[in-house]
Enzyme design. Structure first.
Site, PDB file in Angstrom:
ATOM      1  CB  CYS A  37     -36.680   0.825  -1.824  1.00 16.78           C
ATOM      2  SG  CYS A  37     -37.366   2.489  -1.629  1.00 16.78           S
ATOM      3  CE1 TYR A  57     -35.204   4.571   5.712  1.00 17.06           C
ATOM      4  CE2 TYR A  57     -37.588   4.505   5.930  1.00 17.06           C
ATOM      5  CZ  TYR A  57     -36.434   4.057   5.330  1.00 17.06           C
ATOM      6  OH  TYR A  57     -36.497   3.107   4.358  1.00 17.06           O
TER       7      TYR A  57
END
Length: 338
Positions: A46, A177
């Site tokens: 992450c 994203y």
């Protein structure tokens, strides 16, 4: 999950409704800084958690703040401690980070994210506010910093760090994203053009200065690095951010290599976990779950030449010591080349 969010008019909107209680010197929220009391829970996959891993290492907080590492994939419930014997975190004694969220709030309604800091005595999540976590490690935990730790958030540069970082977050960190999870061509096109306009602006800014703010590494560089290091392995193909590879942008590529080769940055990177997370978990983007074998990584060890711009990584400080929680060599073969 590392990227909880919703679709608004077919464009990705990140859920930023975090648990915002803070761990501070004065304990104003009921959680005072205390060595050994808390556990930082992360996944190396992450990018938001990677920030906290880097900052903890640069500041030498390993003895004051332990770290639990989740595996690179998760199910619909949360990240799991599948890397640990028996699938349990050895300190928290839980199989998944969701359990710590539910101890804080049995009806917790939002995304189960990393990084999160857990109060070990109660087993409750204190905060998952990834942006505030690193700033607090830099400012509230100073008495536990190692000798020679760099000042990653100098008071005199705090406003500039935030001013530079805000568009980086909006258009680069989160922008990839927005490209990857766009639900329409229009939403994708808009996110793509914004991403590349800002990457071009960063290419120009960093052509004449070694670091984003000031003459040594700061919080701003940490925030940008975790996106850049994932760009060619993941975002270029998986998220369709494919105008150029990072390795085709001379300034940003040299800047990223400079940071990667700085102790505390590249030695936290697990390329295998990064790729496995994105390509396996995002089945809406990659239905087969096939993880690509590339790209080649040797270029990360090539000389960067950024020393000519002046500045030093740690200012008046020193590099961090040996890595306490090393990445498996086969997951980051670049380290053997440095």
């Amino acid at each position: 999950m590392s990227e909880p969010g919703t679709y608004v008019e077919k464009s990705f909107k990140r859920d930023t409704n975090y648990i915002t209680t803070r761990i501070t010197r004065d304990g104003r929220d009921g959680w005072p800084v205390e060595a050994g009391r808390y556990r930082l829970v992360v996944s190396r996959a992450c990018p938001w958690a990677n920030r906290a891993i880097i900052v903890r290492r640069l500041l030498g907080l390993e003895d004051a703040l332990s770290m639990g590492i989740c595996g690179p994939t998760h199910d619909s419930r949360s990240w799991t401690f599948d890397l640990d014997p028996g699938g349990l975190d050895p300190v928290l004694k839980i199989p998944r980070i969701q359990d710590a969220y539910l101890r804080r709030d049995p009806e917790y309604p939002r995304g189960i994210t990393v990084p999160a800091i857990v109060d070990v005595p109660t087993g409750q999540v204190v905060t998952n506010d990834f942006k505030q976590i690193t700033v607090d490690l830099e400012t509230q935990w100073r008495e536990h910093h190692r000798d020679g730790a760099p000042d990653l958030y100098p008071d005199a540069l705090a406003d500039e760090i935030e001013a530079v970082s805000e568009p980086i977050y909006r258009y680069v960190n989160n922008g990839v994203y927005r490209c990857g999870f766009a639900g329409t061509q229009e939403a994708y096109d808009k996110a793509y053009h914004r991403l590349w306009r800002h990457l071009d602006a960063l290419e120009e800014r960093l052509a004449t200065r070694r670091y984003l703010v000031g003459d040594h590494v700061t919080e701003a560089d940490v925030r940008l690095f975790t996106t850049l290091v994932r760009f060619d392995p993941v975002y270029h193909g998986h998220f369709k951010c494919n105008r150029n590879k990072l390795s085709e942008m001379p300034v940003l590529w040299a800047y990223a290599r400079d940071l990667f080769q700085t102790p505390g940055f590249g030695d936290t990177i697990d390329f295998a976990h990064i790729k496995r997370h994105y390509y396996v978990v995002h089945r809406d983007v990659n239905p087969t779950g096939i993880v690509p074998l590339g790209p080649a990584l040797e270029g990360w060890a090539a000389p960067h030449g950024r020393e000519a711009l002046g500045g030093t990584p740690f200012g008046d400080g020193t590099p961090p010591g040996p890595v306490r929680e090393p990445v498996r060599p086969e997951h980051n073969p670049v380290l053997a080349l440095l």
